[in-house]
Structure formats: structure tokens, C-alpha cells
Design an enzyme around this catalytic site. Structure first.
Site, PDB file in Angstrom:
ATOM      1  N   LYS A  99       1.125  -1.463  -0.156  1.00 31.27           N
ATOM      2  CA  LYS A  99       0.143   0.304   0.296  1.00 31.27           C
ATOM      3  C   LYS A  99       0.822   1.214  -0.011  1.00 31.27           C
ATOM      4  CE  LYS A  99      -4.243  -2.413  -0.066  1.00 31.27           C
ATOM      5  NZ  LYS A  99      -4.464  -3.440   0.067  1.00 31.27           N
TER       6      LYS A  99
HETATM    7  C1  LIG Z   1      -5.520  -4.230   0.529  1.00 31.75           C
HETATM    8  C2  LIG Z   1      -6.863  -4.227   0.711  1.00 31.75           C
HETATM    9  C3  LIG Z   1      -7.999  -3.992   1.997  1.00 31.75           C
HETATM   10  C4  LIG Z   1      -7.227  -5.581   3.052  1.00 31.75           C
HETATM   11  O1  LIG Z   1      -5.874  -4.837   3.786  1.00 31.75           O
HETATM   12  P1  LIG Z   1      -5.042  -5.507   4.281  1.00 31.75           P
HETATM   13  O2  LIG Z   1      -3.825  -4.845   5.515  1.00 31.75           O
HETATM   14  O3  LIG Z   1      -3.693  -6.678   3.460  1.00 31.75           O
HETATM   15  O4  LIG Z   1      -5.187  -6.695   5.223  1.00 31.75           O
HETATM   16  C5  LIG Z   1      -9.170  -4.038   2.433  1.00 31.75           C
HETATM   17  N1  LIG Z   1      -9.530  -3.597   0.736  1.00 31.75           N
HETATM   18  C6  LIG Z   1      -8.903  -2.417   0.204  1.00 31.75           C
HETATM   19  C7  LIG Z   1      -9.738  -2.834  -1.490  1.00 31.75           C
HETATM   20  C8  LIG Z   1      -7.434  -3.621   0.072  1.00 31.75           C
HETATM   21  O5  LIG Z   1      -7.137  -2.869  -1.157  1.00 31.75           O
END
Ligand SMILES: *Cc1c(COP(=O)(O)O)cnc(C)c1O
Length: 396
Positions: free
Chosen positions: A186
Site C-alpha cells: 500500500k
Molecule cells: C489491501 C486492502 C484491504 C485489506 O488490507 P490488509 O492490510 O491487506 O488486510 C482491504 N480493502 C482493500 C480495498 C484493499 O486494497
């Protein structure tokens, strides 16, 4: 999008503080931590940056969504409206609190279509959960109006759009609750981590307890704390939070680079009349984490995606065929292939999703999303732009 591209001395310094005192847990051990409270510091920074009263950091974005839903009192049999295009985590979090995810069509914003949301509302609906996929948002004013009219909670999954804004407000801060992921890929990363933001004292108070077994966090003696209600463990570690502090400080810098790189690629593609762009609602500003384009039809989109790959343009995604992001490939979720048994209520609720979503298919089958990286040099972006134009022109 990836914050890991900027991992450096700043992150190491924050982590070193934690390693030096050896207190890896966010609560307790005050005598040994030499004044370092990394999770708490990240929460303060996040609330400030997102202009909300409260922030709670947790172990992942999925945890953030789960804690947000639980804090809003969502549970057995409640319906949560979510888009067909998202990451599986949105669906999982809803199921994990015992609620039922109700899929809903998207429009040319690639997020919830307000008209489809209105049509999906039943007596059981409690939450509308737009997912700001790939750096841009839903028409939040329209969704807010619907939520107010039907007394529903607006929960923003802003995991892929940190830094974008709507109506001058940071994404995630517009609804009743907003969630971020700080996983490794992210824009802001903790390695693993997540955060929720809210202006509601009630939700914030429930969230800090729920994510730590229901502890009330009064005083510094975990043995003496009381437990007003049950909770689970969604805590972040001090090591992960430390990384996030340095990463969040870089967010505004990251956004500027993303916008610059995005703009170069977008301007190059405007030379191709067959390529059009995802609609960004009038009051919205993207985080520029991805450039999202439409080809005229499914066949051309597939060909363009292949041609981009052959031309060496990496990190362009055709989500329509992807196992993680479009509901059509979520057989295990739609059929509740679970290790344990789900209640009949949830199973019958989920069967509502066994229908077609023609508008979602129409948009997603034409969509290609290209990740915007932070580490590209100017020459690399320019080369990439000409490669993209060449690849797409070759199939038209
Ligand atoms: C990455 C993501 C999540 C979940 O995040 P994690 O930290 O990997 O559990 C939830 N929603 C969206 C749209 C994402 O891209």
C-alpha cells in the site's frame, strides 16, 4: 502506490528506537520503553493528517474493517452493501462479524453506483461500504444522502486511496468511519498494519477496546483493567507502527510524485481517441495511485492488456480476469466454502448475491489499471508513456 519503494533511514531510525528498548508491545511496560509509544504516536499522526478526532491503528486493513464494523454494532444478520469490485478483504470482514455482504453494481467511477445502492437497501441494511479502489472514490455526497435518508452508516474502505480527497476532506474522513491498510503493497506501509479513523467518540472508544480483548485501557495494569464487553486481538506491534510513523510523514511527498507520473502517462494516452478515463466525481481528487483507463470493449481491453505486457509495461492489471478483486472469481466466498459451518441466515443472505451484475461487467471488462510507482526516473516514465501508446495503438 507502494510505500516500500521509499523505505530508508527514517523507517530504520523509528524501528531502532523500539529495538533499543526491546518493548515490542504497545501497552504496558512503561518503565522500559524509554518514552516510546509508537502505536500511539502513529494514531496521533494519522488523526492529524486525516483531520479526524480519533484514529485507531490495528494489525491490518482487514482488521480495521472488522473493528470498524464491530464498533458500529454491526453483527448477526445485518446487511452491508459493498461493491462487486474490491479486494476480498471487504467481503471477509463483513462475514467475520456475522453480517451479510450484499454485492452491488459499480458505475464508471469503478465504485458503488448510488442508484444501485438505493435499489439494494432492505430492512436489514445497516451499512453502505464504498471501496475507493485504485486511488479514486465513489460519489460520496450521493451515498451520504442515501445513508441519511435510510439511517445507515457510511463506512469508507479507503485502503487503496490514502491521500485522496472528497469535498476538501481526506478520503476516509467523509463517512462515519474510514479504514486504511498499511500492508506491504500500500501507499503507506507498516509491513502489516491498518488504521481506522472517525469523529465519533463512541466508535473510537469501542474500537480501542474491541481490538484488544475488550480491555478498557484505564491505568497501566492489565490485571486490574475491566472488560465492558468482549473483544479480540487485532493489535499492531510497536515494530510495525514504528515503520508507519516514518512512512506517513512521506505521504505528501509520495502523492506529489504519483500525481506527476500519472499526469505524464495520462497526457500521452489522450492522443488515442479510443482510450477514455475513469470518471472521478466532481468534488474528488484522486491519490493518483493508479491510472485507470477504459478500452471500447472487452476484446480490445484484453488485447491491450496483452500488448502492454509484451511491450514491457509492467504492473498493468486487467481486474476482470483477476482472482482477488472482482466478485466473479470469488467462488469460495459466494459459496461460503468455510472450514466451519455458517448459520442458515448468513447462507441464505449470501444467496442474494447469486445474480448478474451487468453494469459491473460492462465497466470492468473494459478496464485496465496501471500502478503508479514512486521510484521511476523521469526518463523511465517518459519511456513508459511511449511504450503504452505504442502497445495500445498496435491493437486498434
Ligand atoms: C489491501 C486492502 C484491504 C485489506 O488490507 P490488509 O492490510 O491487506 O488486510 C482491504 N480493502 C482493500 C480495498 C484493499 O486494497
Amino acid at each position: 502506490m507502494p510505500g516500500f519503494e521509499l523505505f530508508g533511514a527514517e523507517e530504520k531510525k523509528e524501528v531502532q528506537d523500539v529495538l533499543d528498548n526491546g518493548v515490542l508491545m504497545r501497552y504496558g511496560f512503561d518503565g522500559n520503553r524509554n518514552g516510546h509509544h509508537k502505536a500511539l504516536e502513529l494514531e496521533k499522526d494519522l488523526a492529524t493528517r486525516m483531520q479526524t478526532k480519533y484514529a485507531q491503528v490495528v494489525s491490518s486493513g482487514t482488521s480495521a474493517l472488522t473493528v470498524a464494523l464491530a464498533s458500529a454494532g454491526i453483527g448477526a444478520g445485518d446487511e452491508v452493501i459493498m461493491p462487486t469490485f474490491t479486494f476480498v478483504a471487504s467481503f471477509e470482514a463483513i462475514l467475520s462479524v456475522g453480517a451479510v455482504p450484499i454485492l452491488c453494481d459499480i458505475d464508471d467511477t469503478l465504485t458503488l453506483d448510488p442508484k444501485a445502492v438505493e435499489a439494494a437497501i432492505t430492512k436489514k441494511t445497516k451499512v453502505v461500504m464504498p471501496v475507493h479502489m485504485c486511488g479514486s472514490m465513489a460519489d460520496l455526497d450521493a451515498l451520504k444522502t442515501i445513508c441519511n435518508k435510510h439511517n445507515l452508516i457510511l463506512l469508507e474502505d479507503a485502503c487503496q486511496a490514502i491521500g485522496g480527497t472528497y469535498s476538501g476532506k481526506p478520503l476516509g474522513s467523509y463517512g462515519d468511519l474510514g479504514c486504511f491498510s498499511f500492508d506491504y503493497v500500500k501507499t503507506v506501509t507498516c509491513g502489516e498494519g491498518g488504521g481506522l479513523i472517525t469523529n465519533s467518540e463512541t466508535y473510537a472508544d469501542r474500537a480501542h477496546k474491541y481490538q484488544d480483548h475488550g480491555h478498557d485501557h484505564i491505568g497501566n495494569d492489565r490485571g486490574a483493567e475491566t472488560h465492558p464487553f468482549l473483544g479480540y486481538n487485532f493489535r499492531i506491534s510497536e515494530l510495525n507502527a514504528a515503520v508507519g510513523i516514518a512512512q506517513l510523514r512521506k505521504l505528501d511527498h509520495t502523492l506529489l510524485i504519483q500525481e506527476k507520473n500519472y499526469t505524464i502517462l495520462r497526457e500521452a494516452l489522450t492522443s488515442i481517441p479510443e482510450v477514455t478515463f475513469r470518471r472521478v466525481p466532481e468534488k474528488g481528487v484522486e491519490s493518483y495511485a493508479f491510472l485507470n483507463i477504459f478500452l471500447p470493449n472487452e476484446e480490445l481491453a484484453k488485447k491491450a492488456h496483452q500488448a502492454l505486457g509484451k511491450q514491457g509495461v509492467d504492473a498493468c492489471f486487467y481486474w476482470y480476469d483477476n482472482n482477488w478483486h472482482y466478485y466473479k472469481k470469488w467462488k469460495h466466498l459466494l459459496e461460503v466454502k468455510s472450514l466451519s459451518k455458517f448459520s442458515e441466515e448468513i447462507q441464505s443472505g449470501l444467496r442474494k448475491n447469486n445474480r448478474s451484475f451487468p453494469d459491473s461487467d460492462a465497466w470492468m471488462s473494459r478496464t485496465i489499471s496501471c500502478l503508479i510507482k514512486v521510484g521511476w526516473t523521469e526518463d523511465e516514465v517518459k519511456k513508459r508513456a511511449s511504450n503504452m501508446v505504442e502497445a495500445i495503438k498496435s491493437i486498434l
